[in-house]
Design a protein around this motif. Structure first.
Motif, PDB file in Angstrom:
ATOM      1  N   MET A   1     -29.747 -17.583  -9.092  1.00  0.00           N
ATOM      2  CA  MET A   1     -29.592 -16.146  -8.862  1.00  0.00           C
ATOM      3  C   MET A   1     -28.105 -15.783  -8.873  1.00  0.00           C
ATOM      4  SD  MET A   1     -31.226 -13.859  -5.779  1.00  0.00           S
ATOM      5  CE  MET A   1     -32.888 -14.281  -6.338  1.00  0.00           C
ATOM      6  N   PRO A   2     -27.694 -14.833  -9.744  1.00  0.00           N
ATOM      7  CA  PRO A   2     -26.271 -14.486  -9.823  1.00  0.00           C
ATOM      8  C   PRO A   2     -25.757 -13.848  -8.536  1.00  0.00           C
ATOM      9  CG  PRO A   2     -27.598 -12.968 -11.129  1.00  0.00           C
ATOM     10  CD  PRO A   2     -28.515 -14.071 -10.695  1.00  0.00           C
ATOM     11  N   VAL A   3     -24.504 -14.158  -8.226  1.00  0.00           N
ATOM     12  CA  VAL A   3     -23.878 -13.642  -7.006  1.00  0.00           C
ATOM     13  C   VAL A   3     -22.568 -12.954  -7.360  1.00  0.00           C
ATOM     14  CG1 VAL A   3     -22.880 -14.256  -4.761  1.00  0.00           C
ATOM     15  CG2 VAL A   3     -24.889 -15.498  -5.624  1.00  0.00           C
ATOM     16  N   ILE A   4     -22.347 -11.789  -6.795  1.00  0.00           N
ATOM     17  CA  ILE A   4     -21.068 -11.096  -6.904  1.00  0.00           C
ATOM     18  C   ILE A   4     -20.436 -11.076  -5.515  1.00  0.00           C
ATOM     19  CG2 ILE A   4     -19.895  -8.902  -7.356  1.00  0.00           C
ATOM     20  CD1 ILE A   4     -21.914  -8.334  -9.536  1.00  0.00           C
ATOM     21  N   GLN A   5     -19.315 -11.783  -5.378  1.00  0.00           N
ATOM     22  CA  GLN A   5     -18.610 -11.814  -4.092  1.00  0.00           C
ATOM     23  C   GLN A   5     -17.676 -10.611  -3.989  1.00  0.00           C
ATOM     24  OE1 GLN A   5     -18.344 -14.505  -6.234  1.00  0.00           O
ATOM     25  NE2 GLN A   5     -19.600 -16.071  -5.254  1.00  0.00           N
ATOM     26  N   ILE A   6     -17.697  -9.994  -2.834  1.00  0.00           N
ATOM     27  CA  ILE A   6     -16.818  -8.852  -2.569  1.00  0.00           C
ATOM     28  C   ILE A   6     -16.092  -9.094  -1.253  1.00  0.00           C
ATOM     29  CG2 ILE A   6     -16.661  -6.365  -2.157  1.00  0.00           C
ATOM     30  CD1 ILE A   6     -19.266  -6.041  -3.704  1.00  0.00           C
ATOM     31  N   GLU A   7     -14.779  -8.994  -1.295  1.00  0.00           N
ATOM     32  CA  GLU A   7     -13.980  -9.012  -0.073  1.00  0.00           C
ATOM     33  C   GLU A   7     -13.536  -7.589   0.224  1.00  0.00           C
ATOM     34  OE1 GLU A   7     -12.024 -13.487  -0.462  1.00  0.00           O
ATOM     35  OE2 GLU A   7     -10.772 -11.721  -0.779  1.00  0.00           O
ATOM     36  N   ILE A   8     -13.755  -7.157   1.445  1.00  0.00           N
ATOM     37  CA  ILE A   8     -13.320  -5.830   1.882  1.00  0.00           C
ATOM     38  C   ILE A   8     -12.211  -6.019   2.905  1.00  0.00           C
ATOM     39  CG2 ILE A   8     -13.965  -3.601   2.836  1.00  0.00           C
ATOM     40  CD1 ILE A   8     -16.872  -4.253   2.205  1.00  0.00           C
ATOM     41  N   ILE A   9     -11.007  -5.650   2.544  1.00  0.00           N
ATOM     42  CA  ILE A   9      -9.892  -5.700   3.491  1.00  0.00           C
ATOM     43  C   ILE A   9      -9.859  -4.353   4.192  1.00  0.00           C
ATOM     44  CG2 ILE A   9      -7.399  -6.007   3.729  1.00  0.00           C
ATOM     45  CD1 ILE A   9      -7.617  -7.643   1.042  1.00  0.00           C
ATOM     46  N   SER A  10      -9.950  -4.385   5.512  1.00  0.00           N
ATOM     47  CA  SER A  10     -10.250  -3.159   6.252  1.00  0.00           C
ATOM     48  C   SER A  10      -9.808  -3.270   7.702  1.00  0.00           C
ATOM     49  CB  SER A  10     -11.774  -2.921   6.184  1.00  0.00           C
ATOM     50  OG  SER A  10     -12.208  -1.945   7.095  1.00  0.00           O
ATOM     51  N   ASP A  11      -9.722  -2.118   8.341  1.00  0.00           N
ATOM     52  CA  ASP A  11      -9.540  -2.059   9.788  1.00  0.00           C
ATOM     53  C   ASP A  11     -10.521  -1.029  10.327  1.00  0.00           C
ATOM     54  OD1 ASP A  11      -8.612  -2.509  12.323  1.00  0.00           O
ATOM     55  OD2 ASP A  11      -6.585  -1.785  11.981  1.00  0.00           O
ATOM     56  N   ALA A  12     -11.106  -1.327  11.478  1.00  0.00           N
ATOM     57  CA  ALA A  12     -12.164  -0.482  12.026  1.00  0.00           C
ATOM     58  C   ALA A  12     -11.669   0.860  12.529  1.00  0.00           C
ATOM     59  CB  ALA A  12     -12.898  -1.214  13.150  1.00  0.00           C
ATOM     60  N   ILE A  13     -10.350   1.074  12.591  1.00  0.00           N
ATOM     61  CA  ILE A  13      -9.821   2.383  12.969  1.00  0.00           C
ATOM     62  C   ILE A  13      -9.370   3.174  11.745  1.00  0.00           C
ATOM     63  CG2 ILE A  13      -9.167   1.756  15.328  1.00  0.00           C
ATOM     64  CD1 ILE A  13      -6.290   1.381  14.306  1.00  0.00           C
ATOM     65  N   CYS A  14      -9.806   2.746  10.564  1.00  0.00           N
ATOM     66  CA  CYS A  14      -9.468   3.420   9.307  1.00  0.00           C
ATOM     67  C   CYS A  14     -10.657   4.256   8.843  1.00  0.00           C
ATOM     68  CB  CYS A  14      -9.105   2.380   8.243  1.00  0.00           C
ATOM     69  SG  CYS A  14      -9.078   3.013   6.562  1.00  0.00           S
ATOM     70  N   PRO A  15     -10.574   5.586   8.910  1.00  0.00           N
ATOM     71  CA  PRO A  15     -11.721   6.411   8.493  1.00  0.00           C
ATOM     72  C   PRO A  15     -12.054   6.273   7.014  1.00  0.00           C
ATOM     73  CG  PRO A  15      -9.788   7.782   8.898  1.00  0.00           C
ATOM     74  CD  PRO A  15      -9.452   6.411   9.386  1.00  0.00           C
ATOM     75  N   TRP A  16     -11.036   6.083   6.182  1.00  0.00           N
ATOM     76  CA  TRP A  16     -11.302   5.938   4.748  1.00  0.00           C
ATOM     77  C   TRP A  16     -12.002   4.621   4.443  1.00  0.00           C
ATOM     78  CZ3 TRP A  16     -11.483   9.945   1.778  1.00  0.00           C
ATOM     79  CH2 TRP A  16     -10.702  11.065   2.067  1.00  0.00           C
ATOM     80  N   CYS A  17     -11.834   3.624   5.307  1.00  0.00           N
ATOM     81  CA  CYS A  17     -12.571   2.374   5.135  1.00  0.00           C
ATOM     82  C   CYS A  17     -14.068   2.604   5.355  1.00  0.00           C
ATOM     83  CB  CYS A  17     -12.059   1.314   6.108  1.00  0.00           C
ATOM     84  SG  CYS A  17     -10.364   0.759   5.786  1.00  0.00           S
ATOM     85  N   TYR A  18     -14.398   3.454   6.304  1.00  0.00           N
ATOM     86  CA  TYR A  18     -15.793   3.812   6.568  1.00  0.00           C
ATOM     87  C   TYR A  18     -16.386   4.498   5.340  1.00  0.00           C
ATOM     88  CZ  TYR A  18     -19.633   5.226   9.766  1.00  0.00           C
ATOM     89  OH  TYR A  18     -20.846   5.395  10.405  1.00  0.00           O
ATOM     90  N   ILE A  19     -15.664   5.459   4.802  1.00  0.00           N
ATOM     91  CA  ILE A  19     -16.107   6.159   3.596  1.00  0.00           C
ATOM     92  C   ILE A  19     -16.222   5.187   2.428  1.00  0.00           C
ATOM     93  CG2 ILE A  19     -15.419   7.872   1.859  1.00  0.00           C
ATOM     94  CD1 ILE A  19     -14.152   9.467   4.215  1.00  0.00           C
ATOM     95  N   GLY A  20     -15.218   4.332   2.272  1.00  0.00           N
ATOM     96  CA  GLY A  20     -15.227   3.379   1.171  1.00  0.00           C
ATOM     97  C   GLY A  20     -16.426   2.448   1.233  1.00  0.00           C
ATOM     98  N   TYR A  21     -16.807   2.037   2.427  1.00  0.00           N
ATOM     99  CA  TYR A  21     -17.959   1.149   2.555  1.00  0.00           C
ATOM    100  C   TYR A  21     -19.252   1.863   2.190  1.00  0.00           C
ATOM    101  CZ  TYR A  21     -21.285  -2.204   4.469  1.00  0.00           C
ATOM    102  OH  TYR A  21     -22.336  -3.100   4.621  1.00  0.00           O
ATOM    103  N   ARG A  22     -19.370   3.126   2.584  1.00  0.00           N
ATOM    104  CA  ARG A  22     -20.557   3.891   2.202  1.00  0.00           C
ATOM    105  C   ARG A  22     -20.644   4.031   0.677  1.00  0.00           C
ATOM    106  NH1 ARG A  22     -23.044   6.931   6.357  1.00  0.00           N
ATOM    107  NH2 ARG A  22     -23.276   5.436   8.070  1.00  0.00           N
ATOM    108  N   ASN A  23     -19.507   4.277   0.031  1.00  0.00           N
ATOM    109  CA  ASN A  23     -19.503   4.356  -1.431  1.00  0.00           C
ATOM    110  C   ASN A  23     -19.882   3.017  -2.050  1.00  0.00           C
ATOM    111  OD1 ASN A  23     -18.788   7.060  -1.516  1.00  0.00           O
ATOM    112  ND2 ASN A  23     -16.592   6.654  -1.725  1.00  0.00           N
ATOM    113  N   LEU A  24     -19.395   1.934  -1.455  1.00  0.00           N
ATOM    114  CA  LEU A  24     -19.740   0.603  -1.948  1.00  0.00           C
ATOM    115  C   LEU A  24     -21.241   0.362  -1.849  1.00  0.00           C
ATOM    116  CD1 LEU A  24     -18.730  -2.239  -2.912  1.00  0.00           C
ATOM    117  CD2 LEU A  24     -18.733  -2.874  -0.492  1.00  0.00           C
ATOM    118  N   GLN A  25     -21.828   0.730  -0.733  1.00  0.00           N
ATOM    119  CA  GLN A  25     -23.264   0.539  -0.561  1.00  0.00           C
ATOM    120  C   GLN A  25     -24.057   1.299  -1.627  1.00  0.00           C
ATOM    121  OE1 GLN A  25     -23.119   1.855   3.611  1.00  0.00           O
ATOM    122  NE2 GLN A  25     -24.106  -0.063   4.190  1.00  0.00           N
TER     123      GLN A  25
END
Length: 212
Positions: A1-25
């Motif tokens: 089964m093919p796998v795509i690895q994704i690393e997310i460099i982030s901080d939990a106090i970053c609002p744009w990281c929250y948005i970015g994760y929703r877009n990723l999903q």
């Protein structure tokens, strides 16, 4: 089964990281639904630490902006957030994320899914519940809601396990030249900076998916 690895460099106090994760999903769901063979692809996500600001303060934006600029930035975040299902609120205290990163590191040792659930819950507590995720009691609640047993979480927080590793990892990330978050690394080669839109993330999946 093919796998795509994704690393997310982030901080939990970053609002744009929250948005970015929703877009990723959303991009992942789109890829799995529309790309030939995409339904068979497994996305293996790992969250990596980035320390935005370890000096407690009520509003980080006030360091760089006047009150009118802060209001404008927050209104923009609220508009963009609503489009991805986030109800941003900005009354929460911004404190150190050292222990939050410790929990994320230890959760990843359990599973990628658990780490993702915890990261999402930390964002939710900081930006929608207006909670202070530097406080141990808040971290325990968030981690339990993400599916971690209470006693395990309390044991993690009372120890130093994972702290040295996260700080060393964050240092290496800074030294690599990454100076802002969110930052996505897809299969180790495709770097996307900022809260990328769904189309750009999808294109990155397509690019790495075409490589043999």
């Amino acid at each position: 089964m093919p796998v795509i690895q994704i690393e997310i460099i982030s901080d939990a106090i970053c609002p744009w990281c929250y948005i970015g994760y929703r877009n990723l999903q959303k991009a992942i769901k789109l890829y799995q639904k529309t790309y030939p063979g995409g339904s068979q692809v497994v996305f293996d996500i790992t969250w990596k630490p980035y320390f935005l600001d370890q000096i407690p303060r009520e509003n980080r934006m006030l360091r760089r902006m006047n009150p009118d600029m802060v209001h404008g930035a927050q209104m923009r975040l609220k508009r963009v957030g609503m489009s991805v299902g986030i109800d941003f609120k900005f009354g929460g205290w911004i404190g150190s994320t050292r222990k939050a990163h410790q929990l994320l590191y230890l959760a990843r040792k359990e599973s990628s899914e658990l780490q993702c659930q915890l990261s999402e819950m930390l964002f939710h507590y900081q930006f929608e519940k207006e909670a202070d995720i530097s406080r141990p009691d808040v971290l325990v609640k968030a981690a339990m809601q993400a599916g971690n047993p209470e006693q395990k979480v309390r044991g993690w927080l009372s120890s130093e396990e994972g702290i040295e590793e996260t700080e060393e990892e964050a240092k290496k990330i800074r030294e690599s030249g990454i100076v802002g978050v969110p930052h996505f690394i897809i299969r180790g080669t495709e770097h996307l900076k900022g809260a990328e839109d769904i189309e750009e993330l999808f294109q990155a999946f397509f690019t790495v998916g075409e490589r043999k």
